[in-house]
Design an enzyme around this catalytic site. Sequence first.
Site, mmCIF file in Angstrom:
data_model
loop_
_atom_site.group_PDB
_atom_site.id
_atom_site.type_symbol
_atom_site.label_atom_id
_atom_site.label_comp_id
_atom_site.label_asym_id
_atom_site.label_seq_id
_atom_site.Cartn_x
_atom_site.Cartn_y
_atom_site.Cartn_z
ATOM 1 N N PRO A 182 -32.050 59.710 28.993
ATOM 2 C CA PRO A 182 -30.356 61.132 28.695
ATOM 3 C C PRO A 182 -29.446 60.107 27.866
ATOM 4 C CG PRO A 182 -30.604 60.386 31.235
ATOM 5 C CD PRO A 182 -32.056 59.473 30.253
ATOM 6 N N ASP A 183 -28.010 61.054 27.919
ATOM 7 C CA ASP A 183 -27.740 60.330 26.992
ATOM 8 C C ASP A 183 -26.485 59.543 28.720
ATOM 9 O OD1 ASP A 183 -25.100 59.241 26.077
ATOM 10 O OD2 ASP A 183 -24.570 61.519 24.761
#
Length: 285
Positions: free
Chosen positions: A54-55
């Site tokens: 995930p960012d």
Amino acid sequence: MPTGTPSFRTVINRGELVRAAGAHDALGATLAEQAGFQAVWSSSFEISASRCLPDASVLTMTEYLAAAANMQRAISIPVVADVDTGYGNNLNVAHMVREYEAAGITAVAMEDKLYPKVNSFAATSHALLPVDEFVRKIHTAKNAQADDEFYLIARSEALINGESVEEALKRCNAYADAGADAILIHSKSKSENEITEFLGQWDGRMPVVVVPTTYPHWSAHEARKHGVSVVIYANQGLRATIEAVRSTFKTIYAEGTSLSVEDSIAPVSEVFSLQKLDEWLGLEA
Ligand code: SPV
Ligand code: MG
């Protein structure tokens, strides 16, 4: 970076609209350059997605920097590196600036969210740093830079956090006062209205950068008319890749042969060309 690569400041100072395409590796950056873009956006969303992570400030600064530096080494247009929140507090920001500069990156965009941050489109908290604290980060970044050429884009996530256009303007003006070279105003609205409202009240003191991901109908031409200096197409390359690879793999698996996809995938000779194989073989001549 290849000799003759202009800094981002040189490119933006030409006074024409700068269009940047998002990428996460040298291949994507090269395709952006070949398509005619003036800059490459080293996207935290793409770089983390390329690792299926995930960012969310999960990767470290060195990992983001390595990705940005790999891109910059391969192209002759400047990389604008998305450096999220600057990877921590003030001294992390100073370290970030020095490391990115040393790697030949001439522009970074730092956002005013709390560290650790999550991607702007995620249905989660987008809490902001108090203005004075982000202003301090900007001061620190500008104090830390070694070369006047280095370019700092201050990004406000005010609209992403559901704040008003007035709050976004207040923040961006404070960031301009603090010495940011440009401001980036991000929005997750499906309409460009809050961006055009912002632009209508922005006095043009610093260039404005926009990222029309959720309002894709708003053209580069329209953005220019409203006074935008830089438009970033942040993740379309990644999304195109996912779709293309998925459908190619599905077909090959289902048909038991790659024959029917051969005409829609790049020939090996094109890969050689992107690898600059002839140039490399010339080195040992
Ligand atoms: C990115 O590409 O990583 C960005 C733009 O920061 S966004 O994904 O819209 O937040
Ligand atoms: Mg990002």
